[in-house]
Design an enzyme around this catalytic site. Sequence first.
Site, PDB file in Angstrom:
ATOM      1  N   ASN A   9      20.852  21.741  38.848  1.00  0.00           N
ATOM      2  CA  ASN A   9      19.466  21.755  39.192  1.00  0.00           C
ATOM      3  C   ASN A   9      19.521  20.874  40.705  1.00  0.00           C
ATOM      4  O   ASN A   9      18.385  20.635  40.950  1.00  0.00           O
ATOM      5  CB  ASN A   9      18.589  21.240  38.323  1.00  0.00           C
ATOM      6  CG  ASN A   9      18.862  19.726  37.574  1.00  0.00           C
ATOM      7  OD1 ASN A   9      19.871  19.387  37.751  1.00  0.00           O
ATOM      8  ND2 ASN A   9      17.600  19.405  36.832  1.00  0.00           N
ATOM      9  N   CYS A  10      20.591  20.237  40.824  1.00  0.00           N
ATOM     10  CA  CYS A  10      20.534  19.272  42.166  1.00  0.00           C
ATOM     11  C   CYS A  10      20.396  20.109  43.493  1.00  0.00           C
ATOM     12  O   CYS A  10      21.150  21.054  43.638  1.00  0.00           O
ATOM     13  CB  CYS A  10      21.893  18.614  42.276  1.00  0.00           C
ATOM     14  SG  CYS A  10      22.118  17.678  43.655  1.00  0.00           S
ATOM     15  N   ASP A  11      19.530  19.795  44.158  1.00  0.00           N
ATOM     16  CA  ASP A  11      19.363  20.485  45.477  1.00  0.00           C
ATOM     17  C   ASP A  11      20.359  20.529  46.282  1.00  0.00           C
ATOM     18  O   ASP A  11      20.715  21.733  47.052  1.00  0.00           O
ATOM     19  CB  ASP A  11      18.037  20.106  46.390  1.00  0.00           C
ATOM     20  CG  ASP A  11      16.801  20.406  45.654  1.00  0.00           C
ATOM     21  OD1 ASP A  11      16.713  21.190  44.708  1.00  0.00           O
ATOM     22  OD2 ASP A  11      15.804  19.617  45.650  1.00  0.00           O
ATOM     23  N   LYS A  14      22.792  23.172  44.820  1.00  0.00           N
ATOM     24  CA  LYS A  14      22.467  24.443  45.096  1.00  0.00           C
ATOM     25  C   LYS A  14      22.779  24.918  46.602  1.00  0.00           C
ATOM     26  O   LYS A  14      23.272  25.951  46.945  1.00  0.00           O
ATOM     27  CB  LYS A  14      20.909  24.516  44.899  1.00  0.00           C
ATOM     28  CG  LYS A  14      20.555  24.450  43.484  1.00  0.00           C
ATOM     29  CD  LYS A  14      18.989  24.324  43.439  1.00  0.00           C
ATOM     30  CE  LYS A  14      18.458  24.093  42.039  1.00  0.00           C
ATOM     31  NZ  LYS A  14      16.952  24.252  41.894  1.00  0.00           N
TER      32      LYS A  14
END
Length: 114
Positions: A9-11, A14
């Site tokens: 879920n880390c931008d 991603k």
Amino acid sequence: MIILYGIPNCDTVKKARAWLSEHGQAYTFHDVKKHGVPPAQLARWTQAAGWEKLLNRKGTTWRQLDAAAQAAVVDAASAQSLMLANASAIKRPVVDWGDGITVGFDAADWAGRV
């Protein structure tokens, strides 16, 4: 084989995963929250990149540590101990390219690797 270490879920992770896919690069994703980081691997990263670069002092995990815990990180050994206990304290992503590692996402740097 490229191995991307991070948290799903880390931008930044991603963006890195999207970049690898867009550039046709096959990779394996290793979720450090679920599977942790093997101590030998962390030692290799620390040696290659330096503990100062590997330790994410801007992230939520670091900011949530008390002042004493932060002050206790003074060298590679103490940084590795913290990162083994708190995988979220590792700057993301760490990418093992097979011939070296990178820490963080830099599209220009990565373009020279593919």
